[in-house]
Design an enzyme around this catalytic site. Structure first.
Site, PDB file in Angstrom:
ATOM      1  N   CYS A  97       1.359  28.531 -17.119  1.00 21.57           N
ATOM      2  CA  CYS A  97       0.815  29.082 -18.359  1.00 21.57           C
ATOM      3  C   CYS A  97       0.226  27.955 -19.174  1.00 21.57           C
ATOM      4  O   CYS A  97       0.781  27.558 -20.207  1.00 21.57           O
ATOM      5  CB  CYS A  97       1.921  29.760 -19.144  1.00 21.57           C
ATOM      6  SG  CYS A  97       2.872  30.865 -18.134  1.00 21.57           S
ATOM      7  N   TYR A 154      -5.221  13.142 -14.584  1.00 21.35           N
ATOM      8  CA  TYR A 154      -6.292  12.129 -14.469  1.00 21.35           C
ATOM      9  C   TYR A 154      -7.671  12.720 -14.215  1.00 21.35           C
ATOM     10  O   TYR A 154      -8.612  11.978 -13.995  1.00 21.35           O
ATOM     11  CB  TYR A 154      -6.015  11.175 -13.292  1.00 21.35           C
ATOM     12  CG  TYR A 154      -4.603  10.701 -13.102  1.00 21.35           C
ATOM     13  CD1 TYR A 154      -3.943   9.970 -14.092  1.00 21.35           C
ATOM     14  CD2 TYR A 154      -3.920  10.944 -11.911  1.00 21.35           C
ATOM     15  CE1 TYR A 154      -2.646   9.505 -13.888  1.00 21.35           C
ATOM     16  CE2 TYR A 154      -2.634  10.489 -11.703  1.00 21.35           C
ATOM     17  CZ  TYR A 154      -1.997   9.772 -12.702  1.00 21.35           C
ATOM     18  OH  TYR A 154      -0.722   9.318 -12.494  1.00 21.35           O
ATOM     19  N   TYR A 209       1.173  10.783  -4.133  1.00 25.86           N
ATOM     20  CA  TYR A 209       1.338  11.139  -5.550  1.00 25.86           C
ATOM     21  C   TYR A 209       1.177  12.645  -5.810  1.00 25.86           C
ATOM     22  O   TYR A 209       0.707  13.039  -6.861  1.00 25.86           O
ATOM     23  CB  TYR A 209       0.372  10.320  -6.431  1.00 25.86           C
ATOM     24  CG  TYR A 209       0.528   8.827  -6.237  1.00 25.86           C
ATOM     25  CD1 TYR A 209       1.707   8.190  -6.594  1.00 25.86           C
ATOM     26  CD2 TYR A 209      -0.482   8.059  -5.662  1.00 25.86           C
ATOM     27  CE1 TYR A 209       1.877   6.826  -6.390  1.00 25.86           C
ATOM     28  CE2 TYR A 209      -0.316   6.687  -5.456  1.00 25.86           C
ATOM     29  CZ  TYR A 209       0.862   6.085  -5.826  1.00 25.86           C
ATOM     30  OH  TYR A 209       1.033   4.733  -5.625  1.00 25.86           O
ATOM     31  N   PRO A 264       0.820  -1.212   0.000  1.00 24.93           N
ATOM     32  CA  PRO A 264       0.000   0.000   0.000  1.00 24.93           C
ATOM     33  C   PRO A 264       0.855   1.263   0.000  1.00 24.93           C
ATOM     34  O   PRO A 264       1.836   1.346   0.736  1.00 24.93           O
ATOM     35  CB  PRO A 264      -0.795  -0.119   1.304  1.00 24.93           C
ATOM     36  CG  PRO A 264       0.055  -0.953   2.197  1.00 24.93           C
ATOM     37  CD  PRO A 264       0.803  -1.913   1.302  1.00 24.93           C
ATOM     38  N   ARG A 268      -2.274  15.817 -10.489  1.00 23.30           N
ATOM     39  CA  ARG A 268      -3.241  14.731 -10.662  1.00 23.30           C
ATOM     40  C   ARG A 268      -4.539  15.155 -11.353  1.00 23.30           C
ATOM     41  O   ARG A 268      -5.165  14.351 -12.037  1.00 23.30           O
ATOM     42  CB  ARG A 268      -3.547  14.049  -9.308  1.00 23.30           C
ATOM     43  CG  ARG A 268      -2.301  13.385  -8.708  1.00 23.30           C
ATOM     44  CD  ARG A 268      -2.597  12.490  -7.515  1.00 23.30           C
ATOM     45  NE  ARG A 268      -3.311  11.289  -7.902  1.00 23.30           N
ATOM     46  CZ  ARG A 268      -4.589  11.096  -7.746  1.00 23.30           C
ATOM     47  NH1 ARG A 268      -5.339  12.028  -7.168  1.00 23.30           N
ATOM     48  NH2 ARG A 268      -5.159   9.986  -8.143  1.00 23.30           N
TER      49      ARG A 268
HETATM   50  N1  LLP Z   1       3.080  -1.730  -5.977  1.00 19.03           N
HETATM   51  C1  LLP Z   1       3.258  -1.548  -7.292  1.00 19.03           C
HETATM   52  C2  LLP Z   1       4.005  -2.526  -8.062  1.00 19.03           C
HETATM   53  C3  LLP Z   1       2.713  -0.406  -7.916  1.00 19.03           C
HETATM   54  O1  LLP Z   1       2.892  -0.225  -9.213  1.00 19.03           O
HETATM   55  C4  LLP Z   1       1.985   0.534  -7.138  1.00 19.03           C
HETATM   56  C5  LLP Z   1       1.425   1.734  -7.743  1.00 19.03           C
HETATM   57  C6  LLP Z   1       1.857   0.301  -5.768  1.00 19.03           C
HETATM   58  C7  LLP Z   1       2.398  -0.846  -5.223  1.00 19.03           C
HETATM   59  C8  LLP Z   1       1.129   1.254  -4.857  1.00 19.03           C
HETATM   60  O2  LLP Z   1      -0.220   1.317  -5.142  1.00 19.03           O
HETATM   61  P1  LLP Z   1      -1.236   2.145  -4.170  1.00 19.03           P
HETATM   62  O3  LLP Z   1      -1.329   1.411  -2.869  1.00 19.03           O
HETATM   63  O4  LLP Z   1      -0.644   3.476  -3.977  1.00 19.03           O
HETATM   64  O5  LLP Z   1      -2.517   2.143  -4.895  1.00 19.03           O
HETATM   65  N2  LLP Z   1       0.267   8.281 -10.012  1.00 19.03           N
HETATM   66  C9  LLP Z   1      -0.993   7.563  -9.887  1.00 19.03           C
HETATM   67  C10 LLP Z   1      -0.829   6.258  -9.164  1.00 19.03           C
HETATM   68  C11 LLP Z   1       0.133   5.315  -9.852  1.00 19.03           C
HETATM   69  C12 LLP Z   1       0.263   4.029  -9.081  1.00 19.03           C
HETATM   70  C13 LLP Z   1       1.353   3.214  -9.665  1.00 19.03           C
HETATM   71  N3  LLP Z   1       1.654   2.029  -8.960  1.00 19.03           N
HETATM   72  C14 LLP Z   1      -1.998   8.467  -9.154  1.00 19.03           C
HETATM   73  O6  LLP Z   1      -1.643   9.568  -8.809  1.00 19.03           O
HETATM   74  O7  LLP Z   1      -3.137   8.065  -8.946  1.00 19.03           O
END
Ligand code: LLP
Length: 431
Positions: A361, A334, A390, A291, A330
């Site tokens: 800009c 997104y 993020y 996480p 973000r």
């Molecule tokens: N493990 C791996 C292999 C991953 O690729 C990711 C996220 C995580 C763990 C962590 O996932 P989480 O628990 O945070 O959901 N920039 C995007 C999110 C990209 C996530 C990429 N991988 C955003 O701002 O939503």
């Protein structure tokens, strides 16, 4: 309030962990990232306790540093009993320089460089998550040269679509991450890994995507990993003792987002795993999860100073802030929804319909559109919630805007953890 650690104090200001947001802005300047350490700890404790309670022995969460990587987070993660995943030499160096034990680090990445592999092996990284056969060869060679046996997980793609955002959906067969099960390549990858000297395969890793709220997709993932592990057992006589399920659960950004009961979700996954293993007569593997977002997102608030309002008659009203896509890309990337409020007038009615615009800009530089906040005057502090994940991690110097400072708050006290970038910092690399 969206979260329990936020409140409105007797001045009508937003308080974060009991500390007045306007005081923080006055003392440390804006834009300012505020991270509530106590909330981070609570989030860690939820994962650690539930994984310990429901999942097989040895199961544990690893903090995904990609969500927010800076030295100050690692002592918190370490003391809460979590491991961590790192995705680059930079993340590894950050964790190690903060005293995080190398043995609790998992090194990820879809194209680790030779140097990252060699350094990681020598630094004693606990486990590499090997993405592909190219990397496997280099790792085997480096481990032998260093005279060690490097533990590894093999990253496989399970071929699942968890219906999250396209950009953060990574479990499909057609993906640049890992090796697909469906095409038979993951079995060949495992065969190759089992016969590579210098490495010890301990299990499999897969990551299906981010911002997933329900346990169902994770249960499907467990099924596919278990099926695959059974084929590996039958074909190659190897029994994988670790399944790493990748990223954690989603978080609510606005009131209408689902709330997640992390412990209940983990319990549902555990029950599913037990039933599946019993049916397949497969020994229960320990489970790892990574996480990131659900550890830090709701602990973060960004504070901006409002530049004022601008109404384009017949169209809309804008509130400009002294940051934007450079500290939080973000929305630009997104269209992610955020909860925004006027921290200086937190108890006034939120009745001013506006779009929050940043200072770049670029017309896409927005933080939120068509939201309601108490009408700000120039200098009011605008708070954007749920920015712990993020945001700092994805910040940039676009338009040569300087990166904000980050303040950690805990037990009613604030301390500067990352100082504000200066013009000298900005120019330091240029010869
Ligand atoms: N493990 C791996 C292999 C991953 O690729 C990711 C996220 C995580 C763990 C962590 O996932 P989480 O628990 O945070 O959901 N920039 C995007 C999110 C990209 C996530 C990429 N991988 C955003 O701002 O939503």
């Amino acid at each position: 309030m969206l979260y329990d650690n936020l409140s409105i104090n007797d001045k009508g200001h937003l308080a974060i962990g009991g500390i007045d947001a306007c005081d923080l802005a006055a003392e440390y300047g804006t834009p300012l990232y505020v991270l509530d350490e106590d909330q981070v700890r609570k989030n860690c404790q939820t994962y650690v306790a539930a994984m310990k309670k429901y999942l097989p022995e040895g199961s544990m969460p690893l903090y995904a540093g990609k969500a927010l990587c800076f030295r100050g987070i690692y002592p918190v993660i370490d003391s809460e009993g979590m491991g961590a995943d790192v995705v680059s030499g930079g993340e590894a160096a950050t964790a190690l320089s903060a005293g995080f034990p190398a043995s609790k680090l998992f090194f990820h990445g879809t194209n680790k460089t030779d140097d990252e592999i060699a350094n990681g092996v020598r630094q004693g990284i606990g486990c590499f998550v090997v993405d592909n056969t190219n990397e496997l060869e280099v790792l085997g060679r480096e481990a032998q040269a260093a005279g060690v046996v490097q533990k590894i997980l093999l990253r496989v793609t399970v071929g699942l679509d968890p219906h999250t955002l396209e950009a953060i959906n990574t479990g499909r067969v057609d993906s640049q991450f890992g090796v697909p099960i469906e095409t038979g390549q993951a079995l060949a990858f495992t065969r190759a890994a089992l016969s590579t000297s210098g490495v010890e395969v301990i299990g499999f890793h897969s990551h299906i995507g981010s911002q997933i709220f329900e346990p169902d997709s994770f249960c499907d993932q467990v099924d596919r990993l278990l099926d695959f592990a059974c084929s590996v057992r039958n074909e190659l006589g190897f029994v994988a003792g670790t399944f790493n399920l990748g990223g954690g659960f989603g978080v609510p950004y606005v009131e209408s987002d689902p709330k997640v009961d992390i412990a209940a979700n983990i319990r549902a996954i555990a029950e599913h795993l037990e039933a599946g293993c019993a049916k397949a007569d497969y020994p229960l593997p320990r489970i790892l999860m990574e996480p990131g977002r659900s550890i830090v997102a709701n602990a973060g608030v960004t504070l901006y100073a409002a530049g004022g309002t601008k109404t384009v008659e017949g169209y809309r009203s804008y509130v400009t802030v002294d940051g934007g896509m450079t500290d939080n890309p973000r929305y630009a990337l997104y269209k992610s929804a955020y909860t925004v409020l006027n921290a200086s007038r937190a108890s006034a009615p939120a009745d001013f319909l506006c779009t929050i615009a940043g200072r770049c800009c670029e017309s896409g530089d927005r933080i939120a559109e068509e939201i309601r906040i108490a009408e700000p005057r120039r200098g009011d502090i605008i708070a954007v919630l749920t920015t712990g994940a993020y945001n700092f991690a994805m910040s940039s110097n676009y338009n040569r805007v300087l990166r904000p400072a980050l303040v950690m708050v805990s037990q009613g006290k604030a301390r500067l953890a990352i100082r504000r970038q200066t013009i000298e910092d900005l120019l330091a690399l240029e010869l």
